[in-house]
Design a protein around this motif. Structure first.
Motif, PDB file in Angstrom:
ATOM      1  N   GLU A   1       0.845  -1.186   0.000  1.00  0.00           N
ATOM      2  CA  GLU A   1       0.000   0.000   0.000  1.00  0.00           C
ATOM      3  C   GLU A   1       0.883   1.240   0.000  1.00  0.00           C
ATOM      4  OE1 GLU A   1      -3.976  -0.308   1.944  1.00  0.00           O
ATOM      5  OE2 GLU A   1      -2.932  -1.729   3.266  1.00  0.00           O
ATOM      6  N   SER A   2       0.276   2.401   0.197  1.00  0.00           N
ATOM      7  CA  SER A   2       1.010   3.664   0.084  1.00  0.00           C
ATOM      8  C   SER A   2       1.809   3.987   1.339  1.00  0.00           C
ATOM      9  CB  SER A   2       0.028   4.806  -0.175  1.00  0.00           C
ATOM     10  OG  SER A   2      -0.734   5.068   0.996  1.00  0.00           O
ATOM     11  N   GLY A   3       2.680   4.987   1.213  1.00  0.00           N
ATOM     12  CA  GLY A   3       3.464   5.442   2.353  1.00  0.00           C
ATOM     13  C   GLY A   3       2.602   6.012   3.462  1.00  0.00           C
ATOM     14  N   LYS A   4       1.484   6.638   3.094  1.00  0.00           N
ATOM     15  CA  LYS A   4       0.594   7.201   4.109  1.00  0.00           C
ATOM     16  C   LYS A   4      -0.025   6.094   4.965  1.00  0.00           C
ATOM     17  CE  LYS A   4      -0.608  11.337   1.439  1.00  0.00           C
ATOM     18  NZ  LYS A   4      -1.700  12.110   0.793  1.00  0.00           N
ATOM     19  N   ILE A   5      -0.386   4.992   4.330  1.00  0.00           N
ATOM     20  CA  ILE A   5      -0.949   3.872   5.089  1.00  0.00           C
ATOM     21  C   ILE A   5       0.127   3.222   5.941  1.00  0.00           C
ATOM     22  CG2 ILE A   5      -1.994   1.572   4.872  1.00  0.00           C
ATOM     23  CD1 ILE A   5      -3.481   2.655   2.412  1.00  0.00           C
ATOM     24  N   ALA A   6       1.357   3.139   5.422  1.00  0.00           N
ATOM     25  CA  ALA A   6       2.466   2.589   6.212  1.00  0.00           C
ATOM     26  C   ALA A   6       2.681   3.407   7.477  1.00  0.00           C
ATOM     27  CB  ALA A   6       3.743   2.560   5.374  1.00  0.00           C
ATOM     28  N   MET A   7       2.606   4.729   7.370  1.00  0.00           N
ATOM     29  CA  MET A   7       2.752   5.590   8.538  1.00  0.00           C
ATOM     30  C   MET A   7       1.640   5.334   9.545  1.00  0.00           C
ATOM     31  SD  MET A   7       3.808   9.028   6.432  1.00  0.00           S
ATOM     32  CE  MET A   7       3.291  10.145   7.728  1.00  0.00           C
ATOM     33  N   ALA A   8       0.416   5.207   9.042  1.00  0.00           N
ATOM     34  CA  ALA A   8      -0.725   4.962   9.931  1.00  0.00           C
ATOM     35  C   ALA A   8      -0.586   3.619  10.641  1.00  0.00           C
ATOM     36  CB  ALA A   8      -2.031   5.017   9.134  1.00  0.00           C
ATOM     37  N   GLN A   9      -0.122   2.601   9.918  1.00  0.00           N
ATOM     38  CA  GLN A   9       0.096   1.290  10.534  1.00  0.00           C
ATOM     39  C   GLN A   9       1.220   1.345  11.559  1.00  0.00           C
ATOM     40  OE1 GLN A   9       0.796  -1.313   7.151  1.00  0.00           O
ATOM     41  NE2 GLN A   9      -1.260  -2.152   7.336  1.00  0.00           N
ATOM     42  N   GLY A  10       2.266   2.104  11.254  1.00  0.00           N
ATOM     43  CA  GLY A  10       3.369   2.233  12.203  1.00  0.00           C
ATOM     44  C   GLY A  10       2.911   2.819  13.526  1.00  0.00           C
ATOM     45  N   THR A  11       2.025   3.805  13.449  1.00  0.00           N
ATOM     46  CA  THR A  11       1.483   4.398  14.672  1.00  0.00           C
ATOM     47  C   THR A  11       0.696   3.368  15.473  1.00  0.00           C
ATOM     48  OG1 THR A  11       1.369   6.599  13.669  1.00  0.00           O
ATOM     49  CG2 THR A  11      -0.043   6.189  15.576  1.00  0.00           C
ATOM     50  N   VAL A  12      -0.105   2.560  14.789  1.00  0.00           N
ATOM     51  CA  VAL A  12      -0.851   1.491  15.466  1.00  0.00           C
ATOM     52  C   VAL A  12       0.108   0.542  16.169  1.00  0.00           C
ATOM     53  CG1 VAL A  12      -2.307  -0.545  15.135  1.00  0.00           C
ATOM     54  CG2 VAL A  12      -2.847   1.583  13.940  1.00  0.00           C
ATOM     55  N   ALA A  13       1.141   0.105  15.453  1.00  0.00           N
ATOM     56  CA  ALA A  13       2.107  -0.835  16.034  1.00  0.00           C
ATOM     57  C   ALA A  13       2.800  -0.234  17.246  1.00  0.00           C
ATOM     58  CB  ALA A  13       3.134  -1.236  14.976  1.00  0.00           C
ATOM     59  N   GLY A  14       3.187   1.030  17.152  1.00  0.00           N
ATOM     60  CA  GLY A  14       3.868   1.676  18.268  1.00  0.00           C
ATOM     61  C   GLY A  14       2.996   1.773  19.508  1.00  0.00           C
ATOM     62  N   LEU A  15       1.740   2.136  19.321  1.00  0.00           N
ATOM     63  CA  LEU A  15       0.818   2.218  20.444  1.00  0.00           C
ATOM     64  C   LEU A  15       0.534   0.838  21.038  1.00  0.00           C
ATOM     65  CD1 LEU A  15      -1.718   4.831  19.031  1.00  0.00           C
ATOM     66  CD2 LEU A  15      -0.025   5.205  20.836  1.00  0.00           C
ATOM     67  N   ALA A  16       0.415  -0.172  20.168  1.00  0.00           N
ATOM     68  CA  ALA A  16       0.178  -1.535  20.652  1.00  0.00           C
ATOM     69  C   ALA A  16       1.364  -2.039  21.457  1.00  0.00           C
ATOM     70  CB  ALA A  16      -0.107  -2.467  19.470  1.00  0.00           C
ATOM     71  N   ILE A  17       2.568  -1.715  21.010  1.00  0.00           N
ATOM     72  CA  ILE A  17       3.774  -2.108  21.751  1.00  0.00           C
ATOM     73  C   ILE A  17       3.787  -1.430  23.111  1.00  0.00           C
ATOM     74  CG2 ILE A  17       6.287  -1.852  21.827  1.00  0.00           C
ATOM     75  CD1 ILE A  17       6.272  -2.283  18.766  1.00  0.00           C
ATOM     76  N   ALA A  18       3.473  -0.143  23.142  1.00  0.00           N
ATOM     77  CA  ALA A  18       3.454   0.588  24.418  1.00  0.00           C
ATOM     78  C   ALA A  18       2.437  -0.025  25.369  1.00  0.00           C
ATOM     79  CB  ALA A  18       3.140   2.063  24.166  1.00  0.00           C
ATOM     80  N   LYS A  19       1.287  -0.404  24.855  1.00  0.00           N
ATOM     81  CA  LYS A  19       0.255  -1.029  25.697  1.00  0.00           C
ATOM     82  C   LYS A  19       0.737  -2.373  26.213  1.00  0.00           C
ATOM     83  CE  LYS A  19      -4.560  -2.655  25.613  1.00  0.00           C
ATOM     84  NZ  LYS A  19      -4.865  -2.133  26.957  1.00  0.00           N
ATOM     85  N   GLN A  20       1.330  -3.184  25.314  1.00  0.00           N
ATOM     86  CA  GLN A  20       1.808  -4.500  25.740  1.00  0.00           C
ATOM     87  C   GLN A  20       2.962  -4.391  26.726  1.00  0.00           C
ATOM     88  OE1 GLN A  20       4.240  -7.666  23.465  1.00  0.00           O
ATOM     89  NE2 GLN A  20       2.119  -8.065  22.874  1.00  0.00           N
ATOM     90  N   ALA A  21       3.767  -3.339  26.586  1.00  0.00           N
ATOM     91  CA  ALA A  21       4.921  -3.152  27.485  1.00  0.00           C
ATOM     92  C   ALA A  21       4.513  -2.613  28.853  1.00  0.00           C
ATOM     93  CB  ALA A  21       5.930  -2.208  26.831  1.00  0.00           C
ATOM     94  N   GLY A  22       3.225  -2.341  29.023  1.00  0.00           N
ATOM     95  CA  GLY A  22       2.764  -1.899  30.336  1.00  0.00           C
ATOM     96  C   GLY A  22       2.757  -0.401  30.521  1.00  0.00           C
ATOM     97  N   LYS A  23       2.932   0.352  29.446  1.00  0.00           N
ATOM     98  CA  LYS A  23       2.891   1.812  29.536  1.00  0.00           C
ATOM     99  C   LYS A  23       1.434   2.273  29.500  1.00  0.00           C
ATOM    100  CE  LYS A  23       7.336   2.405  29.634  1.00  0.00           C
ATOM    101  NZ  LYS A  23       8.013   3.030  30.789  1.00  0.00           N
ATOM    102  N   GLU A  24       0.691   1.780  30.463  1.00  0.00           N
ATOM    103  CA  GLU A  24      -0.744   2.036  30.492  1.00  0.00           C
ATOM    104  C   GLU A  24      -1.023   3.464  30.934  1.00  0.00           C
ATOM    105  OE1 GLU A  24      -3.971   1.432  29.285  1.00  0.00           O
ATOM    106  OE2 GLU A  24      -3.192  -0.580  29.609  1.00  0.00           O
ATOM    107  N   SER A  25      -2.005   4.035  30.315  1.00  0.00           N
ATOM    108  CA  SER A  25      -2.488   5.347  30.739  1.00  0.00           C
ATOM    109  C   SER A  25      -3.985   5.376  30.485  1.00  0.00           C
ATOM    110  CB  SER A  25      -1.790   6.471  29.957  1.00  0.00           C
ATOM    111  OG  SER A  25      -2.280   6.523  28.630  1.00  0.00           O
ATOM    112  N   GLY A  26      -4.613   6.418  30.908  1.00  0.00           N
ATOM    113  CA  GLY A  26      -6.051   6.488  30.728  1.00  0.00           C
ATOM    114  C   GLY A  26      -6.472   6.673  29.293  1.00  0.00           C
ATOM    115  N   THR A  27      -5.522   6.992  28.416  1.00  0.00           N
ATOM    116  CA  THR A  27      -5.887   7.328  27.039  1.00  0.00           C
ATOM    117  C   THR A  27      -5.321   6.376  25.993  1.00  0.00           C
ATOM    118  OG1 THR A  27      -3.977   8.810  26.838  1.00  0.00           O
ATOM    119  CG2 THR A  27      -6.051   9.772  27.624  1.00  0.00           C
ATOM    120  N   ILE A  28      -4.395   5.505  26.360  1.00  0.00           N
ATOM    121  CA  ILE A  28      -3.711   4.713  25.337  1.00  0.00           C
ATOM    122  C   ILE A  28      -4.670   3.809  24.564  1.00  0.00           C
ATOM    123  CG2 ILE A  28      -3.071   2.801  26.866  1.00  0.00           C
ATOM    124  CD1 ILE A  28      -0.396   2.690  25.315  1.00  0.00           C
TER     125      ILE A  28
END
Length: 414
Positions: free
Chosen positions: A333-360
């Motif tokens: 897919e396009s670079g814009k979709i790759a960026m959007a997916q990267g953000t999803v992956a980064g947030l999912a990693i933060a959640k799995q790593a225990g960086k929990e917050s009220g908004t994650i």
């Protein structure tokens, strides 16, 4: 030891790093190129809205944002192995072994090679190489060239070459073979191009394409397709001609081209030689996913996504705990979709790593919805059935592997 190692400093990798670092994770990005940005560095085109997409500027924006968050970016580093030991991932590179609890593989895509007799001559290159030489290294690839292969990527880079003042004399098909497959069949090529007909520079082409979606009319249209081709920004697209040989002594001097019938078979005695000093071969893209295979991640062949892709969820996690993927490794897919997916992956990693917050959790849901939105708004799709491919992968994840979409995200790795 790092919290996160990201393999690939392209749009997905940089966006993933920014999302991870925003939640306080220690992040290192590894990339074999001399600078971050990946394929963004070669992109320059005008969107249907009239705005220009400048990949170099976008890459620099992401790079600076990552630096502000203290993301370590190490370029010139090649990764050759990825293995898990207990709860840690070992990333083996030419600069030593790096260790982290989480790894995001964002290696992008590679081009399919289509062998053509004479393709080892100096002056023959992939269409992507021409893009990088022109837009990144500012090197003129030649004075007059021919593109072999008609697909969305070829047309995007054709426009970029034209903007740089480089003449592309014509676009022809590869000769039909077990390797070229559908890219050598005029009707299959025409069908694929109709999905981007709304971007055609001519109102007549845009209007006529609506009728070409009918199979009978399409076959009739190919039967009477003009020998001179239909011009795309001044360059003839010749769907009824195929390259049978690239000729020259010490470098490219021309291409031997033959007429083909509607099925792609060469018509004997119809050969013509067209002069050229460079040739671009456009075979299309496939996910560059070998590292996840080495790591033991399961794969599935999903043609709508571009080939064999690692099994993953909408959260971009794989069945291997701590291993995530994003960008073209998951489907072309396009670079814009790759960026959007990267953000999803980064947030999912933060959640799995225990960086929990009220908004994650809310941010993660919004990020997933943003991927869907960007996909729906995309002007073109490299694979027109991408939505079916994504749904197919979602069903594989949920059914065949029996993994609840929240299970891995709720698991904290310590």
């Amino acid at each position: 030891m790092r919290d996160v190692i990201i393999i690939g400093a392209g749009p997905a990798g940089l966006a993933g790093a920014i999302a991870c670092a925003s939640y306080g994770l220690n992040v290192t990005i590894l990339d074999e190129f001399i600078k971050p940005g990946g394929r963004l560095l070669g992109q320059l085109h005008q969107d249907p809205s009239g705005e220009w997409w400048n990949g170099i500027k976008e890459a620099e924006r992401l790079h600076q944002e990552a630096k502000k968050l203290s993301v370590e970016i190490r370029c010139g580093v090649s990764v050759y192995n990825l293995e898990k030991e207990d709860f840690l991932w070992n990333v083996h590179t030419n600069a030593g072994t790096f260790t982290a609890t989480h790894v995001l593989v964002a290696t992008g895509a590679a081009e399919y090679p289509i062998p053509v007799p004479g393709w080892t001559l100096p002056g023959v290159m992939s269409i992507g190489a021409a893009q990088v030489m022109t837009n990144v290294h500012r090197v003129e690839v030649g004075k007059k060239g021919i593109i072999i292969g008609a697909n969305i990527l070829a047309f995007a880079i054709l426009n970029e070459l034209q903007l740089a003042g480089i003449k592309v004399d014509r676009i022809v098909l590869p000769e039909i073979s077990p390797i070229s497959q559908k890219s050598g069949e005029p009707e299959e090529v025409l069908k694929s191009l109709l999905n981007a007909a709304h971007l055609a520079p001519s109102p007549l082409l845009r209007f006529g394409s609506k009728f070409m979606k009918n199979e009978s009319i399409r076959k009739l249209g190919l039967q009477f397709y003009p020998k001179g081709g239909v011009k795309i920004n001044g360059t003839p697209l010749q769907l009824r001609k195929a390259a049978v040989e690239i000729i020259g002594k010490d470098h490219v001097e021309g291409v031997r081209v033959a007429d083909v019938d509607v099925a792609g078979a060469v018509i004997p005695g119809s050969e013509t030689i067209y002069e050229a000093d460079f040739v671009c071969i456009a075979g299309g893209l496939y996910p560059l996913a070998e590292l996840t295979a080495v790591a033991g991640c399961p794969f599935h062949y999903v043609p709508e996504l571009g080939g064999h892709v690692p099994v993953h969820s909408e959260w971009m996690e794989t069945p291997l705990a701590g291993l995530f993927v994003a960008g073209n490794i998951t489907g072309i897919e396009s670079g814009k979709i790759a960026m959007a997916q990267g953000t999803v992956a980064g947030l999912a990693i933060a959640k799995q790593a225990g960086k929990e917050s009220g908004t994650i959790a809310q941010h993660l849901e919004k990020a997933i919805q943003n991927v869907r939105t960007v996909r729906q708004q995309a002007a073109i799709q490299f694979n027109p059935e991408i939505q079916n491919g994504r749904q197919n992968m979602k069903e594989i994840w949920e059914n065949k592997y029996g993994i609840n979409k929240d299970s891995l995200l709720n698991e904290q790795i310590v």
